[in-house]
Design a protein around this motif. Structure first.
Motif: not given
Length: 287
Positions: A83-104
């Motif tokens: 779960r820790s590994s998955v959480r890290g991957q999800v966190l990285a993807a969400l951070r990327t989505a914040l920068v790109t604006g996919d998370l509005r």
């Protein structure tokens, strides 16, 4: 993670894939019932009867308790590690989505919906979003999910000011003590920011930009300074309300990146005034 983090544009496939028996926490293979079949250990054949039975003498030598305990009291840490590994991957993807604006900014996202897009359970998504809440990127909306924080020009200017207060004096101090050859070693990182900026991908540039600044500050040998500066840097990279990266955004990224190489040139020759001027300009026009 069962599938790649496919929910947002710009994120790579960070899934682990499937196929064949999965490895257990101790290197064994899982059976169809979900249990872990332990690999054979040399010299221990015939010393253990039913699974979980302790062998008097041998376990004591290994420093293990030999009194009887239910097998379920201390399960193998297979699931928490995964779960820790998955959480890290999800966190990285969400951070990327914040920068790109996919998370509005201003939009509320629920953990179950995001989890479905990622192909994972809601738990690692919720944990990742809670981390983003601690970082100030989102705020918790009870019974609904997480709202992406809306930021304006004033907050961005405040972040730039704080970053300048921390980094400018430190880099000027390093300029007086760090030899030219050490600065020259950072040139590949500076040139990497130019290539990243030329791609027009804000997420790629954000990562390379942080890597360059982190390497510069690391020369001070102060881990706390590096950690605080990077947290501020990451916050400064989140887009403003209504911001939409386009051709003008790419031009701004490239100009910002070229300031890195100009800064290194000034540091290598020891031009203190030029270093100060470049740093002040860099933080004033931070993108």
């Amino acid at each position: 993670m069962r599938q790649g983090t496919k929910g947002f544009a710009g994120t790579g496939d960070t899934g682990t894939g499937q196929g064949g028996p999965a490895a257990g926490a101790d290197g064994g293979a899982r059976t169809g019932a979900g249990r872990v079949r332990e690999p054979a250990r040399s010299g221990t054949s015939g010393t253990r009867g039913r699974e979980g039975d302790a062998v008097p003498g041998r376990d004591a030598v290994r420093g293990e308790h030999t009194h009887s305990e239910p097998a379920a009291v201390l399960p193998r840490p297979r699931t928490p590690v995964q779960r820790s590994s998955v959480r890290g991957q999800v966190l990285a993807a969400l951070r990327t989505a914040l920068v790109t604006g996919d998370l509005r900014p201003g939009v509320v996202y629920s953990a179950p919906v995001l989890a479905e897009r990622f192909g994972v359970s809601a738990t690692p998504v919720r944990e990742a979003m809670q981390q983003l809440a601690l970082e100030g990127a989102v705020e918790v909306v009870p019974n609904r999910g997480f709202r992406v924080v809306e930021r304006g020009d004033r907050e961005l200017a405040e972040l730039a000011e704080v970053r300048a207060l921390i980094e400018v004096p430190m880099v000027l101090r390093l300029a007086r003590t760090v030899p030219a050859e050490r600065w020259a070693e950072l040139r590949p990182l500076a040139e990497a920011t130019i290539r990243a900026a030329s791609s027009g991908c804000r997420a790629t540039y954000a990562e390379s930009d942080r890597a360059f600044h982190r390497a510069v500050l690391a020369l001070a040998g102060n881990e706390q300074l590096v950690r605080i500066a990077e947290d501020l840097h990451r916050r400064a990279q989140w887009p403003l309300v209504g911001a939409a990266p386009g051709p003008l955004g790419r031009v701004g990224l490239v100009a910002d990146a070229h300031q890195h190489t100009a800064l290194l040139d000034a540091l290598i020759v020891g031009a203190q005034d030029a270093v100060r001027s470049l740093l002040e300009e860099h933080f004033t026009g931070a993108v």
